[in-house]
Design a protein around this motif. Sequence first.
Motif, PDB file in Angstrom:
ATOM      1  N   GLY A  31       0.860  -1.274  -0.026  1.00 51.41           N
ATOM      2  CA  GLY A  31       0.082  -0.003  -0.126  1.00 51.41           C
ATOM      3  C   GLY A  31       0.850   1.389   0.189  1.00 51.41           C
ATOM      4  N   PHE A  32       2.023   1.197  -0.001  1.00 53.92           N
ATOM      5  CA  PHE A  32       2.984   2.216  -0.109  1.00 53.92           C
ATOM      6  C   PHE A  32       2.579   3.092  -1.399  1.00 53.92           C
ATOM      7  CE2 PHE A  32       7.057   5.051  -0.729  1.00 53.92           C
ATOM      8  CZ  PHE A  32       7.213   5.288   0.658  1.00 53.92           C
ATOM      9  N   ARG A  33       2.544   4.488  -1.240  1.00 61.20           N
ATOM     10  CA  ARG A  33       1.845   5.551  -2.146  1.00 61.20           C
ATOM     11  C   ARG A  33       2.994   6.391  -2.547  1.00 61.20           C
ATOM     12  NH1 ARG A  33      -2.210   8.126   0.106  1.00 61.20           N
ATOM     13  NH2 ARG A  33      -1.345   7.727   2.012  1.00 61.20           N
ATOM     14  N   ILE A  34       3.265   6.351  -4.191  1.00 66.41           N
ATOM     15  CA  ILE A  34       4.592   7.221  -4.549  1.00 66.41           C
ATOM     16  C   ILE A  34       3.530   8.213  -5.455  1.00 66.41           C
ATOM     17  CG2 ILE A  34       6.417   7.651  -6.018  1.00 66.41           C
ATOM     18  CD1 ILE A  34       7.316   4.596  -5.242  1.00 66.41           C
ATOM     19  N   ALA A  35       3.672   9.461  -5.341  1.00 65.43           N
ATOM     20  CA  ALA A  35       3.170  10.371  -6.164  1.00 65.43           C
ATOM     21  C   ALA A  35       4.415  10.813  -7.192  1.00 65.43           C
ATOM     22  CB  ALA A  35       2.789  11.708  -5.521  1.00 65.43           C
ATOM     23  N   VAL A  36       3.940  10.555  -8.536  1.00 66.37           N
ATOM     24  CA  VAL A  36       4.910  10.703  -9.448  1.00 66.37           C
ATOM     25  C   VAL A  36       4.375  11.748 -10.267  1.00 66.37           C
ATOM     26  CG1 VAL A  36       5.886   9.692 -11.566  1.00 66.37           C
ATOM     27  CG2 VAL A  36       4.968   8.153  -9.684  1.00 66.37           C
ATOM     28  N   ARG A  53      -2.932  16.910  -1.502  1.00 63.76           N
ATOM     29  CA  ARG A  53      -4.157  16.331  -1.319  1.00 63.76           C
ATOM     30  C   ARG A  53      -4.194  14.687  -1.392  1.00 63.76           C
ATOM     31  NH1 ARG A  53      -5.939  21.136  -4.222  1.00 63.76           N
ATOM     32  NH2 ARG A  53      -6.100  19.843  -6.201  1.00 63.76           N
ATOM     33  N   THR A  54      -3.219  14.203  -2.132  1.00 70.12           N
ATOM     34  CA  THR A  54      -3.275  12.712  -2.312  1.00 70.12           C
ATOM     35  C   THR A  54      -2.606  12.111  -0.997  1.00 70.12           C
ATOM     36  OG1 THR A  54      -0.781  12.670  -3.363  1.00 70.12           O
ATOM     37  CG2 THR A  54      -3.137  12.785  -4.808  1.00 70.12           C
ATOM     38  N   GLN A  55      -1.946  12.813  -0.021  1.00 68.74           N
ATOM     39  CA  GLN A  55      -1.251  12.379   0.984  1.00 68.74           C
ATOM     40  C   GLN A  55      -0.236  11.296   0.647  1.00 68.74           C
ATOM     41  OE1 GLN A  55      -4.625  11.732   3.752  1.00 68.74           O
ATOM     42  NE2 GLN A  55      -4.420  13.738   4.411  1.00 68.74           N
ATOM     43  N   PRO A  56       0.632  11.423  -0.047  1.00 66.75           N
ATOM     44  CA  PRO A  56       1.308  10.321  -0.596  1.00 66.75           C
ATOM     45  C   PRO A  56       2.488   9.974   0.570  1.00 66.75           C
ATOM     46  CG  PRO A  56       2.326  12.289  -1.397  1.00 66.75           C
ATOM     47  CD  PRO A  56       1.133  12.579  -0.856  1.00 66.75           C
ATOM     48  N   ASP A  57       3.088   8.626   0.457  1.00 66.75           N
ATOM     49  CA  ASP A  57       4.317   8.408   1.349  1.00 66.75           C
ATOM     50  C   ASP A  57       5.530   8.751   1.080  1.00 66.75           C
ATOM     51  OD1 ASP A  57       2.690   6.692   3.279  1.00 66.75           O
ATOM     52  OD2 ASP A  57       2.406   5.619   1.346  1.00 66.75           O
ATOM     53  N   LEU A  58       5.558   9.234  -0.647  1.00 63.54           N
ATOM     54  CA  LEU A  58       6.891   9.581  -1.094  1.00 63.54           C
ATOM     55  C   LEU A  58       6.360  10.444  -2.491  1.00 63.54           C
ATOM     56  CD1 LEU A  58      10.169   7.738  -1.457  1.00 63.54           C
ATOM     57  CD2 LEU A  58       8.915   8.878  -3.484  1.00 63.54           C
ATOM     58  N   VAL A  59       7.134  11.368  -2.897  1.00 62.83           N
ATOM     59  CA  VAL A  59       6.838  12.119  -3.937  1.00 62.83           C
ATOM     60  C   VAL A  59       8.239  11.948  -4.938  1.00 62.83           C
ATOM     61  CG1 VAL A  59       6.519  14.253  -5.152  1.00 62.83           C
ATOM     62  CG2 VAL A  59       5.420  13.950  -2.725  1.00 62.83           C
ATOM     63  N   ALA A  60       8.083  11.593  -6.254  1.00 61.32           N
ATOM     64  CA  ALA A  60       9.208  11.509  -7.097  1.00 61.32           C
ATOM     65  C   ALA A  60       8.747  12.470  -8.320  1.00 61.32           C
ATOM     66  CB  ALA A  60       9.136   9.967  -7.551  1.00 61.32           C
ATOM     67  N   LEU A 100       7.390  24.107  -4.546  1.00 63.69           N
ATOM     68  CA  LEU A 100       7.922  22.764  -4.277  1.00 63.69           C
ATOM     69  C   LEU A 100       8.489  22.573  -2.607  1.00 63.69           C
ATOM     70  CD1 LEU A 100       9.847  22.395  -7.580  1.00 63.69           C
ATOM     71  CD2 LEU A 100       7.603  21.356  -7.011  1.00 63.69           C
ATOM     72  N   ALA A 101       8.911  23.706  -2.134  1.00 66.25           N
ATOM     73  CA  ALA A 101       9.429  23.551  -0.771  1.00 66.25           C
ATOM     74  C   ALA A 101       8.024  23.193   0.019  1.00 66.25           C
ATOM     75  CB  ALA A 101       9.769  24.860  -0.202  1.00 66.25           C
ATOM     76  N   ALA A 102       6.845  23.378  -0.340  1.00 68.80           N
ATOM     77  CA  ALA A 102       5.652  22.925   0.436  1.00 68.80           C
ATOM     78  C   ALA A 102       5.110  21.422   0.366  1.00 68.80           C
ATOM     79  CB  ALA A 102       4.472  23.783   0.225  1.00 68.80           C
ATOM     80  N   LEU A 103       5.898  20.596  -0.573  1.00 73.19           N
ATOM     81  CA  LEU A 103       5.682  19.333  -0.600  1.00 73.19           C
ATOM     82  C   LEU A 103       5.654  18.584   0.306  1.00 73.19           C
ATOM     83  CD1 LEU A 103       7.335  18.439  -4.282  1.00 73.19           C
ATOM     84  CD2 LEU A 103       4.847  18.582  -3.663  1.00 73.19           C
ATOM     85  N   ARG A 104       4.409  17.812   0.714  1.00 73.91           N
ATOM     86  CA  ARG A 104       4.594  17.002   1.847  1.00 73.91           C
ATOM     87  C   ARG A 104       4.333  15.521   1.868  1.00 73.91           C
ATOM     88  NH1 ARG A 104       6.472  20.774   3.240  1.00 73.91           N
ATOM     89  NH2 ARG A 104       6.085  22.421   4.660  1.00 73.91           N
ATOM     90  N   ALA A 105       5.344  14.527   2.392  1.00 76.20           N
ATOM     91  CA  ALA A 105       5.135  13.136   2.082  1.00 76.20           C
ATOM     92  C   ALA A 105       6.283  12.592   3.374  1.00 76.20           C
ATOM     93  CB  ALA A 105       5.786  12.684   0.877  1.00 76.20           C
ATOM     94  N   ARG A 106       5.859  11.501   3.828  1.00 77.31           N
ATOM     95  CA  ARG A 106       6.275  10.823   5.097  1.00 77.31           C
ATOM     96  C   ARG A 106       7.686  10.450   4.802  1.00 77.31           C
ATOM     97  NH1 ARG A 106       5.554   5.392   7.024  1.00 77.31           N
ATOM     98  NH2 ARG A 106       3.927   5.048   5.254  1.00 77.31           N
ATOM     99  N   HIS A 107       7.751  10.047   3.611  1.00 79.26           N
ATOM    100  CA  HIS A 107       9.343   9.658   3.200  1.00 79.26           C
ATOM    101  C   HIS A 107      10.069  10.588   2.493  1.00 79.26           C
ATOM    102  CE1 HIS A 107       9.149   5.230   5.125  1.00 79.26           C
ATOM    103  NE2 HIS A 107       8.030   5.663   4.616  1.00 79.26           N
ATOM    104  N   GLY A 108       9.449  11.884   2.254  1.00 79.87           N
ATOM    105  CA  GLY A 108      10.227  12.908   1.665  1.00 79.87           C
ATOM    106  C   GLY A 108       9.781  13.121  -0.071  1.00 79.87           C
TER     107      GLY A 108
END
Length: 427
Positions: free
Chosen positions: A205-210, A234-241, A261-269
């Motif tokens: 279920g790990f979610r990557i926003a691409v 808004r998608t609350q991803p675990d990671l942004v790529a 882009l400094a405001a991107l939020r993801a649990r793993h960066g």
Amino acid sequence: MRIVGFTLVAVAVLALLVAVHRYVWRRFVGDTTTPGSPWRRAGTIAAYVLPLLSVGALVSGRAGAPFRIQQVLAWPGFLWLAALLYLTLALLVGEAVRPLLRRWLARRAAAAPEPEPEPAPVSVPASAPEAAPVTEPAPGPVPEPARGSAPGDPSRRLFVARAVGGAAAAAGFGTVGYGTYGVLRGPRVKRVTVPLARLPRSAHGFRIAVVSDIHLGPILGRSHTQRIVDAVNRTQPDLVAVVGDLVDGSVDDLGPAAEPLAALRARHGAFFVTGNHEYYSGAAQWVDHIRELGLHPLENARVETGGFDLAGVNDIGGESEGQGPDFARALGDRDPGRAAVLLAHQPVVIDEAVEYGVDLQLSGHTHGGQLWPGNYIAELSNPTVAGLERYGDTQLYVTRGAGAWGPPVRVGAPSDITVVELASRQA
């Protein structure tokens, strides 16, 4: 030899553009207006000015023109390139309609009833008239009553030209308008589930926003970045790529546009790899600026995150600067028992990904073709233009990108941000 080849290609492209503009002028201006009319003069001026604006928009950035000049040229210049494409396609369809419309008009004219002759006026004199002299008609053929219009009637040709030209203009400009709205509205979010054989149950279920191909530049600026950041968060991803082609310009010109882009939020960066356009824009400076904004550049590097290896390679556009992709450095010494997800801007490196045992490659670059029928051209040089496909034991996902290069228009290839949800077969 390279210079000669480039010159030949440039001459061929220039000749094609001249021929296309001449064709468009003829159908929209020459066939629909009268010589000397204001409309013809205006259309002829536009036929010279618009292509010059397009050339200016294409070369101003590379020529080092001030950014404000690039912005002034970009909107009309790039939009005209998109309009030229769809106006030309619409006119080519109109070529098939044109003879059918002429034939229909001719049949309609032939079927029109003959006009009734008007009776001659009759006067009744008060007294018996003297015999009036009889005038013999002049020798020669007696004309028949007019019936419709002649086959070569200029009014009919003008009507057909204006009808076809008007319909083509409506179709062409309507297509470009809708495609521009789609880009300025911002990308839509797609969701794709990708099962990975080596992914542990803990990462199910790990979610990557691409996000790819944002293309900040003279047209798409800070508000475009903000829309993308808001959509990703808004998608609350675990990671942004962010997989390349972030910018078309220097840090000095576009640094403020990238700041959201400094405001991107993801649990793993959030992580970043270069695209080919970064190497046209000062890749080293952009990598440093991206790091300042809180993203993590992966320059032929790898990190362990979320129960799998996340690797990134430089774009092949960096090879001319000695900064191309290095798969051995990014993947050569990793534990083969762990799942590996690779960030690589261009899909064409999929063969190397397969060789190094990558489970999933995330790419962009193609824009899905951006402007139909560009997708057919993109298929000639990319293994996958958009979507998810398998190559051996490696899966490749290609996003259509969140922005647009050149014309801020997309037709048949809507922009997207993709949330890739990883699935463990052990779950």
